[in-house]
Design an enzyme around this catalytic site. Structure first.
Site, short mmCIF file in Angstrom:
data_model
loop_
_atom_site.label_atom_id
_atom_site.label_comp_id
_atom_site.label_asym_id
_atom_site.label_seq_id
_atom_site.Cartn_x
_atom_site.Cartn_y
_atom_site.Cartn_z
N LYS A 67 57.33 -9.85 -18.38
CA LYS A 67 57.24 -8.41 -18.68
C LYS A 67 58.66 -7.91 -18.95
O LYS A 67 59.35 -7.44 -18.04
CB LYS A 67 56.62 -7.67 -17.49
CG LYS A 67 56.44 -6.17 -17.67
CD LYS A 67 55.19 -5.83 -18.41
CE LYS A 67 54.96 -4.31 -18.41
NZ LYS A 67 53.77 -3.93 -19.18
N GLU B 75 54.09 -9.77 -21.93
CA GLU B 75 53.31 -8.52 -21.96
C GLU B 75 54.17 -7.35 -22.42
O GLU B 75 55.27 -7.12 -21.88
CB GLU B 75 52.73 -8.21 -20.58
CG GLU B 75 51.84 -6.98 -20.59
CD GLU B 75 51.41 -6.55 -19.21
OE1 GLU B 75 51.42 -5.33 -18.95
OE2 GLU B 75 51.05 -7.42 -18.40
N ASP C 51 47.64 1.88 -20.75
CA ASP C 51 46.48 1.90 -19.84
C ASP C 51 45.20 1.39 -20.49
O ASP C 51 44.10 1.90 -20.22
CB ASP C 51 46.24 3.31 -19.29
CG ASP C 51 47.35 3.77 -18.35
OD1 ASP C 51 47.95 2.89 -17.68
OD2 ASP C 51 47.61 4.98 -18.28
N GLY D 292 44.67 -2.03 -20.38
CA GLY D 292 44.38 -3.26 -19.67
C GLY D 292 45.19 -4.47 -20.11
O GLY D 292 44.70 -5.60 -20.00
N THR E 164 47.76 -5.77 -18.61
CA THR E 164 48.01 -6.62 -17.44
C THR E 164 46.74 -7.31 -16.99
O THR E 164 46.76 -8.49 -16.62
CB THR E 164 48.61 -5.78 -16.29
OG1 THR E 164 49.81 -5.15 -16.75
CG2 THR E 164 48.93 -6.67 -15.10
N VAL E 165 45.63 -6.61 -17.01
CA VAL E 165 44.34 -7.22 -16.65
C VAL E 165 44.04 -8.39 -17.58
O VAL E 165 43.67 -9.49 -17.14
CB VAL E 165 43.21 -6.17 -16.71
CG1 VAL E 165 41.84 -6.84 -16.61
CG2 VAL E 165 43.37 -5.15 -15.60
N ASP F 69 52.83 -4.06 -12.36
CA ASP F 69 52.26 -4.96 -13.37
C ASP F 69 53.04 -6.27 -13.43
O ASP F 69 52.45 -7.35 -13.52
CB ASP F 69 52.27 -4.29 -14.75
CG ASP F 69 51.24 -3.17 -14.87
OD1 ASP F 69 50.35 -3.09 -13.99
OD2 ASP F 69 51.33 -2.39 -15.83
N ILE G 287 35.66 -3.59 -13.93
CA ILE G 287 35.73 -4.10 -12.56
C ILE G 287 36.72 -3.24 -11.79
O ILE G 287 37.91 -3.20 -12.14
CB ILE G 287 36.21 -5.57 -12.52
CG1 ILE G 287 35.31 -6.46 -13.38
CG2 ILE G 287 36.27 -6.08 -11.09
CD1 ILE G 287 35.83 -7.89 -13.52
#
Length: 227
Positions: free
Chosen positions: A38, A116, A13, A15, A17-18, A55, A207
């Site tokens: 992934k 990822e 958590d 980020g 994937t962001v 994701d 964001i």
């Protein structure tokens, strides 16, 4: 030109994937063929098409090359837990040969493949092994995603140290602001820039619903392309 990079995180958590989407968007702006991969995802939903991880779906959408979901995420585990726990729960054995075969396939069809990770660098995929073993096997250059919050300095520096100790090339890092209330943000960034000793690819501000936004403007993809 064919390049592949592993996107690691300092924790779950933070980020990944962001940041992966942001890099994919930045590369797409340069008209490059991209695939987001992934290999292992824990925490998937049952759909008419099969198990799907959100994701992995975001990576599939952000890429410029159309790829079947099963090739993007060969191990979509149901349980939202450490991959080794989820795999054991489902009586699944994560086979590195499968991960490597899919990666080789993607390399044939893209200019850049972003792989990822799941969780942090040493996330277990079985009782005896971690996903980092496969990353070492593939000798993938690593981009580290740092979720900017209290405690991230130690997590980032320790992770970078272990990546290098594993003999892999840490080629850059991305700052992702996961908490808008984090104090001393600029000082944290300054320390990371000084101590990580690799290029910063960009800073992604806080964001809401960031995974649904176009984030390419926050990333300098030239750093990766020049490697």
């Amino acid at each position: 030109m064919m390049k592949a990079f592993f996107i690691a995180g300092t924790d779950t958590d933070v980020g990944k994937t962001v940041a992966s989407k942001a890099i994919l968007h930045a590369l797409a702006a340069k008209d490059l063929r991209t695939i987001g991969y992934k290999p292992v995802a824990a925490g998937s939903d049952k759909t008419p098409e099969g198990w799907r991880n959100s994701d992995a779906l975001h990576l599939q959408k952000a890429a410029t090359v159309a790829v079947d979901y099963e090739d993007i995420n060969p191990y979509a585990l149901e349980l939202p837990a450490s991959p080794h726990i989820a795999a054991k729960h489902e009586k699944v054995e994560i086979d590195y040969a499968v991960l490597s075969r899919k990666l080789a396939q993607h390399k044939e069809n893209a200019d850049v493949v972003l792989v990822e990770g799941a969780g942090g660098w040493r996330v277990p995929v079985s009782d005896t092994d971690s996903l980092s073993t496969w990353v070492k096997q593939e000798d993938l250059p690593v981009v580290l995603v740092v979720g900017i919050k209290l405690g991230c300095l130690s997590h980032a520096l320790l992770t970078a140290e272990v990546i290098k100790a594993d003999g892999l090339n840490l080629v850059g890092w991305v700052a992702n602001r996961v908490n808008p209330g984090t104090e001393h943000y600029a000082e944290i960034i300054d320390m990371l820039e000084e101590r990580l000793e690799v290029p910063k690819l960009g800073e992604i501000p806080y964001i809401p619903s960031a995974k649904r936004k176009d984030l390419g403007k926050y990333i300098n993809a030239d750093v990766l392309l020049e490697l």
